[in-house]
Design a protein around this motif. Structure first.
Motif, PDB file in Angstrom:
ATOM      1  N   ILE A 293       3.834  14.742 -11.184  1.00 39.92           N
ATOM      2  CA  ILE A 293       4.243  14.825 -12.409  1.00 39.92           C
ATOM      3  C   ILE A 293       3.332  15.498 -13.317  1.00 39.92           C
ATOM      4  O   ILE A 293       3.525  16.471 -14.215  1.00 39.92           O
ATOM      5  N   VAL A 294       1.817  15.007 -13.039  1.00 40.15           N
ATOM      6  CA  VAL A 294       0.958  15.449 -14.032  1.00 40.15           C
ATOM      7  C   VAL A 294       0.569  17.148 -13.593  1.00 40.15           C
ATOM      8  O   VAL A 294       0.335  17.847 -14.529  1.00 40.15           O
ATOM      9  N   THR A 295       0.565  17.260 -12.150  1.00 44.29           N
ATOM     10  CA  THR A 295       0.433  18.947 -11.711  1.00 44.29           C
ATOM     11  C   THR A 295       1.591  19.562 -12.419  1.00 44.29           C
ATOM     12  O   THR A 295       1.071  20.710 -12.801  1.00 44.29           O
ATOM     13  N   ALA A 296       2.761  19.221 -12.502  1.00 37.56           N
ATOM     14  CA  ALA A 296       3.983  20.043 -12.958  1.00 37.56           C
ATOM     15  C   ALA A 296       3.479  20.311 -14.470  1.00 37.56           C
ATOM     16  O   ALA A 296       3.939  21.410 -14.889  1.00 37.56           O
TER      17      ALA A 296
ATOM     18  N   PHE B   4       0.748  20.372 -16.180  1.00 36.79           N
ATOM     19  CA  PHE B   4      -0.324  21.394 -16.088  1.00 36.79           C
ATOM     20  C   PHE B   4       0.228  22.725 -15.755  1.00 36.79           C
ATOM     21  O   PHE B   4      -0.183  23.720 -16.492  1.00 36.79           O
ATOM     22  N   GLY B   5       0.855  22.824 -14.882  1.00 40.14           N
ATOM     23  CA  GLY B   5       1.387  24.244 -14.557  1.00 40.14           C
ATOM     24  C   GLY B   5       2.624  24.937 -15.654  1.00 40.14           C
ATOM     25  O   GLY B   5       2.323  25.858 -15.791  1.00 40.14           O
ATOM     26  N   ILE B   6       3.309  23.968 -16.040  1.00 41.08           N
ATOM     27  CA  ILE B   6       3.930  24.420 -17.189  1.00 41.08           C
ATOM     28  C   ILE B   6       3.308  24.806 -18.513  1.00 41.08           C
ATOM     29  O   ILE B   6       3.646  25.920 -19.057  1.00 41.08           O
ATOM     30  N   VAL B   7       2.305  24.110 -18.859  1.00 36.77           N
ATOM     31  CA  VAL B   7       1.449  24.511 -19.839  1.00 36.77           C
ATOM     32  C   VAL B   7       0.763  25.632 -19.529  1.00 36.77           C
ATOM     33  O   VAL B   7       0.553  26.711 -20.361  1.00 36.77           O
ATOM     34  N   ALA B   8       0.027  26.000 -18.383  1.00 32.02           N
ATOM     35  CA  ALA B   8      -0.559  27.205 -18.070  1.00 32.02           C
ATOM     36  C   ALA B   8       0.468  28.115 -18.180  1.00 32.02           C
ATOM     37  O   ALA B   8      -0.044  29.472 -18.429  1.00 32.02           O
ATOM     38  N   ILE B   9       1.538  28.064 -17.840  1.00 32.38           N
ATOM     39  CA  ILE B   9       2.404  29.387 -17.614  1.00 32.38           C
ATOM     40  C   ILE B   9       2.795  29.541 -18.995  1.00 32.38           C
ATOM     41  O   ILE B   9       3.005  30.943 -19.418  1.00 32.38           O
TER      42      ILE B   9
ATOM     43  N   GLN C  82       0.864  -1.324  -0.072  1.00 30.70           N
ATOM     44  CA  GLN C  82      -0.052  -0.190  -0.061  1.00 30.70           C
ATOM     45  C   GLN C  82       1.010   1.412   0.202  1.00 30.70           C
ATOM     46  O   GLN C  82       0.470   2.257  -0.706  1.00 30.70           O
ATOM     47  N   THR C  83       1.854   1.363   0.583  1.00 25.97           N
ATOM     48  CA  THR C  83       2.745   2.399   0.545  1.00 25.97           C
ATOM     49  C   THR C  83       3.526   2.599  -0.818  1.00 25.97           C
ATOM     50  O   THR C  83       3.600   3.815  -0.955  1.00 25.97           O
ATOM     51  N   VAL C  84       3.811   1.514  -1.321  1.00 29.92           N
ATOM     52  CA  VAL C  84       4.366   1.710  -2.542  1.00 29.92           C
ATOM     53  C   VAL C  84       3.560   2.270  -3.491  1.00 29.92           C
ATOM     54  O   VAL C  84       3.697   3.195  -4.249  1.00 29.92           O
ATOM     55  N   ALA C  85       2.374   1.832  -3.447  1.00 30.66           N
ATOM     56  CA  ALA C  85       1.150   2.263  -4.494  1.00 30.66           C
ATOM     57  C   ALA C  85       0.952   3.705  -4.310  1.00 30.66           C
ATOM     58  O   ALA C  85       0.801   4.503  -4.975  1.00 30.66           O
ATOM     59  N   TRP C  86       0.905   4.240  -2.947  1.00 29.42           N
ATOM     60  CA  TRP C  86       0.795   5.542  -2.517  1.00 29.42           C
ATOM     61  C   TRP C  86       1.755   6.182  -3.090  1.00 29.42           C
ATOM     62  O   TRP C  86       1.601   7.250  -3.497  1.00 29.42           O
ATOM     63  N   VAL C  87       2.998   6.048  -2.764  1.00 23.95           N
ATOM     64  CA  VAL C  87       3.906   6.699  -3.238  1.00 23.95           C
ATOM     65  C   VAL C  87       4.152   6.874  -4.658  1.00 23.95           C
ATOM     66  O   VAL C  87       4.420   8.119  -5.168  1.00 23.95           O
ATOM     67  N   VAL C  88       3.693   5.675  -5.509  1.00 21.92           N
ATOM     68  CA  VAL C  88       4.177   5.796  -6.962  1.00 21.92           C
ATOM     69  C   VAL C  88       2.823   6.703  -7.228  1.00 21.92           C
ATOM     70  O   VAL C  88       2.902   7.634  -8.368  1.00 21.92           O
ATOM     71  N   SER C  89       1.565   6.679  -6.842  1.00 20.71           N
ATOM     72  CA  SER C  89       0.585   7.391  -7.204  1.00 20.71           C
ATOM     73  C   SER C  89       0.865   9.125  -6.964  1.00 20.71           C
ATOM     74  O   SER C  89       0.534   9.916  -7.702  1.00 20.71           O
ATOM     75  N   LEU C  90       1.399   9.130  -5.705  1.00 20.50           N
ATOM     76  CA  LEU C  90       1.862  10.803  -5.397  1.00 20.50           C
ATOM     77  C   LEU C  90       2.806  11.236  -6.335  1.00 20.50           C
ATOM     78  O   LEU C  90       2.772  12.423  -7.051  1.00 20.50           O
ATOM     79  N   VAL C  91       4.043  10.477  -6.844  1.00 19.87           N
ATOM     80  CA  VAL C  91       4.869  10.869  -7.748  1.00 19.87           C
ATOM     81  C   VAL C  91       3.968  11.209  -9.335  1.00 19.87           C
ATOM     82  O   VAL C  91       4.296  12.184  -9.799  1.00 19.87           O
ATOM     83  N   PHE C  92       3.440  10.329  -9.687  1.00 19.78           N
ATOM     84  CA  PHE C  92       2.724  10.410 -10.747  1.00 19.78           C
ATOM     85  C   PHE C  92       1.713  11.779 -10.785  1.00 19.78           C
ATOM     86  O   PHE C  92       1.554  12.395 -11.640  1.00 19.78           O
ATOM     87  N   MET C  93       1.151  11.923  -9.732  1.00 14.46           N
ATOM     88  CA  MET C  93       0.248  13.193  -9.551  1.00 14.46           C
ATOM     89  C   MET C  93       1.012  14.304  -9.440  1.00 14.46           C
ATOM     90  O   MET C  93       0.483  15.434 -10.091  1.00 14.46           O
TER      91      MET C  93
END
Length: 174
Positions: A16-19, A21-26, A3-14
């Protein structure tokens, strides 16, 4: 651990996606003349797309390889004890509630009324196994208790006003 591995991997991908979107918005506020994309960028985009899909597939396989379900135990000396479990608002009817350590158990889970979630927890409230209890359908879940104690059966799907009262106990002895 998984569960910890899945949580960390999900957090990393989130992140990356946020970054992205931020770059595209800027960059969307910058004015530029339109220039057609060169062929090399199509090749690069294809390469990175394949890398992304393969890496996500590897992560998915890695995190799903050890599913948290016990497999059925069938042998000449260790036939499982069949336990009929019927859910109803707001309780559980179990054909047996006392077992011995090391005894393989096969729960046949169904429901009389609405969908319920059959969740089996140890004394520290760690989930050991779960399945759906559905009307007119029987799910099977397998469990071999490794330690003595009192185990809790809880409903894992909201089923009405007294959902919180839907519990049962299983006792495991040496």
């Amino acid at each position: 651990m998984m569960q910890t591995v899945a949580w960390v991997v999900s957090l990393v991908f989130m992140l990356i996606v946020t970054a992205v979107f931020g770059i595209v918005a800027i960059k969307s506020t910058e004015e530029r003349d339109y220039t057609p994309i060169k062929k090399k960028w199509y090749k690069a985009r294809t390469f990175y797309g394949v890398i992304l899909v393969v890496s996500m597939l590897v992560v998915t396989i890695y995190t799903l390889r050890d599913l948290p379900y016990n497999q059925p135990v069938y042998s000449a000396e260790a036939q499982p004890t069949i336990v009929d479990v019927e859910a109803l608002q707001f309780g559980w009817e179990l054909s047996e509630t006392e077992f011995k350590v090391g005894e393989p158990v096969e729960f046949h889970v169904t429901s009389k009324d609405v969908n319920h979630g059959f969740g089996l927890y140890d004394e520290e409230m760690n989930i050991l196994t779960q399945t759906q209890a559905m009307p007119d359908y029987t799910n099977k879940v397998y469990m071999t208790f490794e330690e003595p104690g009192t185990y809790e059966v809880l409903c894992m799907e909201y089923c009405g006003l007294a959902h919180h009262l839907m519990t049962a106990e299983i006792t495991v002895t040496e």
